[in-house]
Motif scaffolding. Structure first.
Motif, PDB file in Angstrom:
ATOM      1  N   ALA A  33       0.839  -1.205   0.000  1.00 41.52           N
ATOM      2  CA  ALA A  33       0.000   0.000   0.000  1.00 41.52           C
ATOM      3  C   ALA A  33       0.870   1.249   0.000  1.00 41.52           C
ATOM      4  CB  ALA A  33      -0.909  -0.008   1.227  1.00 41.52           C
ATOM      5  N   ASP A  37      -2.994   5.542  -1.842  1.00 38.80           N
ATOM      6  CA  ASP A  37      -4.097   4.581  -1.889  1.00 38.80           C
ATOM      7  C   ASP A  37      -5.172   4.941  -0.869  1.00 38.80           C
ATOM      8  OD1 ASP A  37      -2.821   3.028  -3.851  1.00 38.80           O
ATOM      9  OD2 ASP A  37      -1.788   1.832  -2.328  1.00 38.80           O
ATOM     10  N   LEU A  39      -5.595   3.477   2.015  1.00 39.94           N
ATOM     11  CA  LEU A  39      -6.078   2.269   2.683  1.00 39.94           C
ATOM     12  C   LEU A  39      -6.102   2.478   4.190  1.00 39.94           C
ATOM     13  CD1 LEU A  39      -6.952  -0.709   2.276  1.00 39.94           C
ATOM     14  CD2 LEU A  39      -4.548  -1.328   2.607  1.00 39.94           C
ATOM     15  N   PHE A  57     -11.188   2.410   2.411  1.00 37.32           N
ATOM     16  CA  PHE A  57     -10.376   3.548   1.978  1.00 37.32           C
ATOM     17  C   PHE A  57     -10.930   4.850   2.531  1.00 37.32           C
ATOM     18  CE2 PHE A  57      -9.832   0.374  -1.344  1.00 37.32           C
ATOM     19  CZ  PHE A  57      -8.470   0.379  -1.534  1.00 37.32           C
ATOM     20  N   ARG A  71      -8.555   2.557  -7.023  1.00 34.64           N
ATOM     21  CA  ARG A  71      -7.456   2.439  -6.059  1.00 34.64           C
ATOM     22  C   ARG A  71      -7.336   1.009  -5.560  1.00 34.64           C
ATOM     23  NH1 ARG A  71      -8.581   6.504  -1.558  1.00 34.64           N
ATOM     24  NH2 ARG A  71     -10.706   6.456  -2.306  1.00 34.64           N
ATOM     25  N   SER A  74      -5.718  -1.091  -8.328  1.00 33.66           N
ATOM     26  CA  SER A  74      -4.290  -0.778  -8.416  1.00 33.66           C
ATOM     27  C   SER A  74      -3.516  -1.443  -7.280  1.00 33.66           C
ATOM     28  CB  SER A  74      -4.106   0.737  -8.378  1.00 33.66           C
ATOM     29  OG  SER A  74      -2.750   1.069  -8.390  1.00 33.66           O
ATOM     30  N   LEU A  75      -4.028  -1.352  -6.058  1.00 33.22           N
ATOM     31  CA  LEU A  75      -3.356  -1.951  -4.906  1.00 33.22           C
ATOM     32  C   LEU A  75      -3.301  -3.468  -5.021  1.00 33.22           C
ATOM     33  CD1 LEU A  75      -2.119  -2.023  -2.084  1.00 33.22           C
ATOM     34  CD2 LEU A  75      -4.436  -1.780  -1.150  1.00 33.22           C
TER      35      LEU A  75
END
Length: 104
Positions: A33, A37, A39, A57, A71, A74-75
């Motif tokens: 992460a 992001d 997170l 998130f 996001r 992507s993570l």
């Protein structure tokens, strides 16, 4: 807070979930992460054919790009590429489905 549900399909469906598999998946997500992001929390639940993920998130302006789904993708993709645990056990994540904002 935005919550995203995602799953990764097992490379070998029907295989028994290993002890600590959920913790390993969550650890891999945290290890990859990035601050952008946003997170805040992650949980995982392994099943016979996949692992289910819930990612929490920080909310952003609704017009901000990427959105929470972007996001999350992507993570998860970044984690899958660089984590041997995720790469060996699960198939690469599929791209998120496009949504029509007028469907809301």
């Amino acid at each position: 807070m935005d919550v995203v549900y995602a799953s990764l399909k097992r490379r070998h469906p029907g295989s028994q979930a290993q002890d600590g598999e959920a913790a390993e998946a969550v650890d891999a997500l945290w290890a990859h992460a990035q601050p952008a992001d946003g997170l805040q929390h992650a949980t995982a639940r392994p099943l016979h054919d996949r692992i289910d993920l819930l990612l929490y998130f920080l909310s952003r302006d609704p017009s901000a790009k990427p959105d929470a789904v972007g996001r999350a993708h992507s993570l998860i993709s970044r984690s899958h590429r660089t984590s041997s645990v995720l790469h060996q056990r699960y198939q690469a994540p599929e791209p998120p489905e496009a949504t029509d904002p007028t469907d809301r």
